[in-house]
Design an enzyme around this catalytic site. Structure first.
Site, short mmCIF file in Angstrom:
data_model
loop_
_atom_site.label_atom_id
_atom_site.label_comp_id
_atom_site.label_asym_id
_atom_site.label_seq_id
_atom_site.Cartn_x
_atom_site.Cartn_y
_atom_site.Cartn_z
N HIS A 159 0.83 -1.22 0.00
CA HIS A 159 0.00 0.00 0.00
C HIS A 159 0.87 1.27 0.00
O HIS A 159 0.42 2.31 0.45
CB HIS A 159 -0.95 0.04 1.20
CG HIS A 159 -1.70 -1.24 1.43
ND1 HIS A 159 -2.97 -1.47 0.91
CD2 HIS A 159 -1.35 -2.36 2.09
CE1 HIS A 159 -3.36 -2.68 1.27
NE2 HIS A 159 -2.40 -3.25 1.98
N SER A 280 15.23 22.23 -15.24
CA SER A 280 14.04 23.02 -15.51
C SER A 280 14.48 24.35 -16.08
O SER A 280 15.53 24.88 -15.69
CB SER A 280 13.25 23.23 -14.22
OG SER A 280 12.46 24.39 -14.32
N LYS A 286 16.30 22.08 -10.03
CA LYS A 286 15.63 20.85 -10.44
C LYS A 286 16.55 19.83 -11.13
O LYS A 286 17.43 20.19 -11.88
CB LYS A 286 14.49 21.18 -11.41
CG LYS A 286 13.35 21.89 -10.75
CD LYS A 286 12.48 20.94 -9.94
CE LYS A 286 11.18 20.72 -10.68
NZ LYS A 286 10.36 19.73 -10.00
N GLU A 293 9.90 9.09 -16.54
CA GLU A 293 8.50 9.49 -16.79
C GLU A 293 8.07 9.10 -18.20
O GLU A 293 6.94 8.68 -18.43
CB GLU A 293 8.34 10.99 -16.58
CG GLU A 293 8.55 11.43 -15.14
CD GLU A 293 8.72 12.93 -15.03
OE1 GLU A 293 7.69 13.63 -15.04
OE2 GLU A 293 9.86 13.41 -14.96
#
Ligand code: ARG
Length: 461
Positions: A159, A280, A286, A293
């Site tokens: 979970h 970024s 970043k 992704e």
């Protein structure tokens, strides 16, 4: 006025023909199969000569001509001549330019229907072979990192809640299991598809005395397909490939998602190398896991490829229908996306810095060894597991109240909860003791992980 009529009339007469040519043409994408098309033609003409269907001289001329066409394709690419429709007509036209009318003998006892079925099988077979090589590289990367971290403790989750400590090696080996099943599925698909449609002709076979076994053998197939109608209309082999690819992409997307999570600041389990991070344009701090992704995202597109071909094939009557020309773009797209995805995950696994200190700290903070205490109560104090579960629950609650880890809870506190404990209980409360104790086959104990790595390496030989 007749002038306006002649204006749109002329355009109208030409328009549909141009669109017809465009909708009909597959050359913009099927030119990717030129190597397979040449190989199929060479095998076919050699067999025609062997069977006395064309003369040895003509066959030699055609064979040499095909080599010239292939050399030209390799050097300059395949021209996208829509009027020539597809790679099969393109190659025959180029051949005729190279050797003259004798080129016309190549298509004896052959149709584009058995030709495309053969070319496409050869292409998918090559795609599978490339995928198998890529999956081996991924497995080697996972095995290498798993060995390095066979004893590195991390929190195991259910979970996405801290559950029990596991080792990073064990976690990475879970993906080796998945990749190994993928390998097995691709191998199955390859074995099942390895029959040659060539010689099925348009749909009914041919009256020419072909030696179908010879062309099959020349192209590396196990033998010829058994039913000409099925052979020209079967695209199961491509769907087998796509379903194997989908399963593989699902696995990669899960690994990618773990990297996305692990690279986030709240987890901090992994630092991606510069090579596998992006910045970024506005936020200078970043380091984004874009590749992971995109692997996660590509899985969706790969599923779309599978769906696309399934929908194309659904409800088609025998034998060939032109719908089936649309079989190739989703397979090509899938292969490109999957190849990138496997390579990207391999690179990320190889180069990631695993923050084992952070993993250990989190494993130690979440009462992850509560089950170990309950098991100890069963084993050493003779409690029924259900009762042990309750006792442990009270200990966790008390530790939480005092703001300490379970192994920091004073002995007096344990005794106050249940008098049957003794100080040996502390031996099982460390995360290292926990993982070391999980020696059941398939469990996370470092010794088991090392054995699993050795076994996996053995199967990869
Ligand atoms: N370009 C076609 C395809 O990919 C080749 C087969 C054409 N056959 C035909 N009967 N028109 O499906």
């Amino acid at each position: 006025m007749s002038g306006s009529n002649s204006m749109w009339g002329g355009r109208f007469a030409e328009g549909p023909a141009a669109v017809m040519r465009e909708i009909n043409a597959s050359i913009p994408f099927d030119k990717r199969m030129w190597r397979q098309d040449i190989a199929g033609s060479k095998a076919h003409v050699a067999m025609l000569a062997q069977q006395g269907i064309v003369s040895a001289h003509d066959a030699a001329t055609i064979d040499a001509g095909l080599d010239r066409v292939a050399a030209d394709y390799a050097a300059h690419g395949v021209a996208e001549d829509l009027a020539l429709e597809d790679i099969h007509m393109q190659t025959e036209a180029r051949l005729a330019e190279a050797i003259g009318p004798v080129a016309g003998r190549l298509h004896t006892a052959r149709s584009r229907n058995d030709q495309v079925a053969t070319d496409f099988r050869l292409w998918v077979r090559d795609a599978i072979d490339q995928t198998l090589v890529a999956l081996d590289a991924l497995r080697v990367a996972l095995l290498t990192r798993a060995e390095e971290h066979a004893a590195s403790v991390m929190p195991g989750f259910t979970h996405l809640q801290s559950a029990q400590p596991v080792t990073l090696g064990h976690h990475l080996m879970a993906y080796v299991e998945m990749a190994s099943r993928d390998v097995s599925r691709f191998r199955d698909a390859r074995a099942r598809m390895n029959l040659c449609p060539l010689g099925s002709a348009a749909l009914a076979g041919t009256g020419f005395p072909l030696d179908r076994a010879a062309t099959a053998a020349a192209l590396g197939f196990d033998g010829p397909t058994r039913n000409s109608l099925d052979a020209v209309s079967d695209r199961d082999f491509a769907i087998d490939y796509l379903t194997a690819a989908v399963q593989c992409a699902l696995h990669l997307s899960r690994l990618a998602e773990e990297f996305v999570l692990w690279a986030s600041q709240p987890f901090g389990f992994v630092a991606l190398s510069d090579q596998w991070s992006t910045g970024s344009s506005i936020m200078p701090q970043k380091r984004n896991p874009d590749a992971a992704e995109l692997v996660r995202g590509h899985a969706g597109r790969i599923m779309g490829c599978m769906t696309s071909l399934m929908v194309t094939m659904k409800g088609l009557p025998l034998a060939y229908s032109k719908d089936m020309q649309d079989d190739k773009p989703p397979v090509f797209e899938c292969h490109d996306l999957l190849g990138l995805s496997i390579a990207a995950m391999t690179g990320m696994v190889e180069s990631a810095t695993f923050r084992t200190d952070r993993m250990r700290a989190l494993a130690e903070s979440g009462f992850a060894t509560a089950t170990d205490f309950a098991d100890w109560l069963v084993r050493e104090a003779g409690l029924p597991f259900r009762e042990a579960h309750h006792v442990t629950g009270r200990a966790v609650k008390r530790a939480e109240e005092l703001g300490v880890r379970l192994d920091e809870l004073p002995f007096a506190e344990f005794q106050a909860i249940d008098a049957r404990v003794n100080e040996a209980l502390y031996d099982v409360l460390s995360v290292d003791a926990s993982v070391a104790s999980r020696t059941s086959f398939g469990g996370t104990a470092p010794a088991n992980v090392r054995a699993a790595i050795a076994a996996a390496r053995e199967t990869m030989r």
